[in-house]
Design an enzyme around this catalytic site. Sequence first.
Site, PDB file in Angstrom:
ATOM      1  N   GLU A   1      45.365  55.939  48.026  1.00 21.70           N
ATOM      2  CA  GLU A   1      44.403  56.526  48.957  1.00 21.70           C
ATOM      3  C   GLU A   1      45.008  57.738  49.685  1.00 21.70           C
ATOM      4  O   GLU A   1      44.374  58.792  49.822  1.00 21.70           O
ATOM      5  CB  GLU A   1      43.952  55.482  50.000  1.00 21.70           C
ATOM      6  CG  GLU A   1      42.996  54.427  49.481  1.00 21.70           C
ATOM      7  CD  GLU A   1      43.670  53.224  48.802  1.00 21.70           C
ATOM      8  OE1 GLU A   1      44.808  53.358  48.338  1.00 21.70           O
ATOM      9  OE2 GLU A   1      43.020  52.173  48.733  1.00 21.70           O
TER      10      GLU A   1
ATOM     11  N   LYS B   1      46.534  53.928  37.864  1.00 24.37           N
ATOM     12  CA  LYS B   1      47.936  53.495  37.825  1.00 24.37           C
ATOM     13  C   LYS B   1      48.021  52.465  36.703  1.00 24.37           C
ATOM     14  O   LYS B   1      47.595  51.319  36.867  1.00 24.37           O
ATOM     15  CB  LYS B   1      48.266  52.866  39.183  1.00 24.37           C
ATOM     16  CG  LYS B   1      49.696  52.884  39.597  1.00 24.37           C
ATOM     17  CD  LYS B   1      49.783  52.316  41.019  1.00 24.37           C
ATOM     18  CE  LYS B   1      51.160  52.436  41.583  1.00 24.37           C
ATOM     19  NZ  LYS B   1      51.244  51.830  42.914  1.00 24.37           N
TER      20      LYS B   1
END
Length: 155
Positions: free
Chosen positions: A110, A135
């Site tokens: 974030e 990821k």
Amino acid sequence: MTDPAASVYLYAILRAKTASGFKAFQNVIRCRLKALKMQQIFIEGLSVPTLIGVYDWERTQQTTLIMDLLINADLSEAMASDDVNHTIDYAAVAECVKEVGASSGFELLEALSKAIVDSLCARFPIQKLVLKIEKPGILPDAQKVGIQVTHEVSE
Ligand SMILES: Nc1nc2c(c(=O)[nH]1)N=C([C@H](O)[C@@H](O)CO)CN2
């Protein structure tokens, strides 16, 4: 009004005699102008090595994240001029994203996403940006995890 064709539609409206004809032409213009604003540049599957992660084991080496970007921008000038200086060069965008990745060490995706959005919007005339960060290989039962953020620049 940047679209020369729009003046043709305007002329047609002026010539429309009935209320329904007028409405139909209004809709044609609305669709046409909306379509002209829907210009996008995209980058898919960009590899961005960065130090990222909440846990100690993630912070011993860089992780390569995979990013997709979808950028709304006015491409009409470059459409007419065929000059890369009149558009957002996607190579420069990719380089900017990689620079942020290389020089940061956030814990959360974030926080990294905000740094990338801020950096891109400060440097390029972006109207709207959708940034997806993946990821890979983090959760045992998932191929990839990640976040997607949408940022709209107010006029
Ligand atoms: N919403 C998020 N959740 C998690 C993040 C993240 O960046 N955003 N990161 C982690 C860990 O770093 C993860 O990669 C390893 O478990 C966990 N959750």
